[in-house]
Enzyme design. Structure first.
Site, short mmCIF file in Angstrom:
data_model
loop_
_atom_site.label_atom_id
_atom_site.label_comp_id
_atom_site.label_asym_id
_atom_site.label_seq_id
_atom_site.Cartn_x
_atom_site.Cartn_y
_atom_site.Cartn_z
NE ARG A 180 -3.88 0.66 1.94
CZ ARG A 180 -5.10 0.78 2.47
NH1 ARG A 180 -5.28 1.54 3.54
NH2 ARG A 180 -6.13 0.15 1.94
CG HIS A 210 -8.53 0.20 -2.69
ND1 HIS A 210 -7.75 -0.89 -2.34
CD2 HIS A 210 -9.19 0.57 -1.55
CE1 HIS A 210 -7.94 -1.16 -1.06
NE2 HIS A 210 -8.80 -0.30 -0.56
CD GLN A 262 -13.18 -1.89 -0.30
OE1 GLN A 262 -12.30 -1.76 0.54
NE2 GLN A 262 -14.35 -2.45 -0.03
CG ASP A 297 -13.41 6.51 -0.97
OD1 ASP A 297 -13.34 6.39 0.27
OD2 ASP A 297 -12.42 6.37 -1.73
CB CYS A 314 -13.94 1.27 0.33
SG CYS A 314 -13.32 2.96 0.42
NE ARG A 362 -10.32 -5.16 0.91
CZ ARG A 362 -9.55 -4.13 1.30
NH1 ARG A 362 -10.10 -3.06 1.84
NH2 ARG A 362 -8.24 -4.15 1.11
#
Ligand code: CP
Ligand code: NVA
Length: 304
Positions: free
Chosen positions: A104, A131, A134, A219, A259, A287
């Site tokens: 990340r 991402h 996700q 988001d 998310c 996840r």
């Protein structure tokens, strides 16, 4: 031996993506039944985090442990990466000792560079541009609640950010229509969007995008690394909140996803996470299952 990486959703074919999603639901069932399934005893996952995380860290670490393997958490504060050791040197060394690596970080080119020198699969656990992990969880969640997403309409409300870009790729690969509502200046990059005119439409207001949608997603307004823009963004995004009124414009069966982490009172109303069509907690749990399916796929590809 086929070395495969997962830096964006399009590193998979559509059929590979479909089978990973199906496998994710299967692994979820095994986990819920408390069945022990340990195909990767002795395998070690490296997790490099240059940004904070709750879900990504826990799901990857729990996932590899459930598979019989183990994980090493690597923060730049504790490694030479944080003191400027070049990515290519770090990648050569790290990948010579581990079986799979998750990163990340900020610039997407960092994961690309790491992957190009890596001897083992590299997974993008979030960059400024994508991402994809996700999206595995979001797609799994949609399928588990509503069946196939093909031909459906998804409304993305808010920033044209990393999550939005991964939704754009998902629309292309899974055959759904993506309606993006962003304030002027915060749309996804035109050069990226131009490839996806067949499945993506951009709006300048949330309501037009939400009409009859089957899934509404949003988001945060300021992503990690944009903290200094928070105040400015609060003004720009003020009309782009997902709330009960927006859900009323959508299809009655419309799901809501985020998310997480979420900011109540900003991109979502106070009680949006508890809306009857909100599936955010399943989405977060998925996840774990989706990334187990991903790791299984990548590790098994290596021994083919
Ligand atoms: N959604 C997500 O990636 O959460 P974390 O930042 O907690 O990992
Ligand atoms: N767009 C957000 C997602 C967090 C999971 C960020 O990059 O901070």
């Amino acid at each position: 031996m086929a070395l495969r990486h997962f830096l964006t959703l399009r590193d998979l074919s559509s059929s590979e993506l479909q089978s990973i999603l199906a496998r994710a639901s299967e692994l979820k069932r095994l986990q819920h039944e408390k069945q022990i399934f340990q195909p990767f005893v002795g395998k070690v996952l490296g997790m490099i985090f240059e940004k904070s995380s709750t879900r990504t860290r826990i799901s990857f670490e729990a996932g590899i442990n459930q598979f019989g393997g183990s994980a090493i958490f690597l923060s730049p504060r504790d490694t030479q990466l944080g003191r400027g050791e070049p990515i290519e040197d770090s990648s050569r060394v790290i990948s010579s000792m581990l079986d799979i690596v998750m990163i990340r970080t900020f610039g997407h080119e960092i994961v690309e560079q790491f992957a190009s020198y890596s001897k083992v699969p590299v997974i993008n656990g979030l960059t400024d541009d994508h991402h994809p992990c996700q999206l595995l969880a979001d797609l799994q969640t949609y399928q588990e609640h509503r069946g196939s997403i093909e031909g459906k309409t998804v409304a993305w409300i808010g920033d044209g950010n990393n999550m939005c870009n991964s939704y754009i790729e998902a629309a292309h690969m899974m055959g759904f229509k993506l309606k993006i509502a962003s304030p002027k200046g915060y749309e996804p990059k035109p050069e990226f969007l131009s490839e996806f005119a067949h499945c993506v439409e951009v709006f300048d207001n949330a309501e037009d995008a939400a009409v009859n949608a089957d899934l509404i997603v949003t988001d945060v307004w300021a992503s990690m690394g944009q903290e200094e823009e928070q105040k400015l963004r609060e003004q720009a995004f003020a009309n782009f909140q997902v709330n009960e009124k927006l859900m009323d414009i959508a299809h009655p069966d419309c799901l809501f996803m985020h998310c997480l982490p979420a900011h109540r009172g900003e991109e979502i109303s106070e009680h949006m996470l508890d809306h009857k069509n909100s599936v955010v907690w399943d989405e977060a749990e998925n996840r774990l299952h989706a990334q187990k399916a991903l790791m299984e796929f990548l590790l098994n590809e290596q021994i083919k």
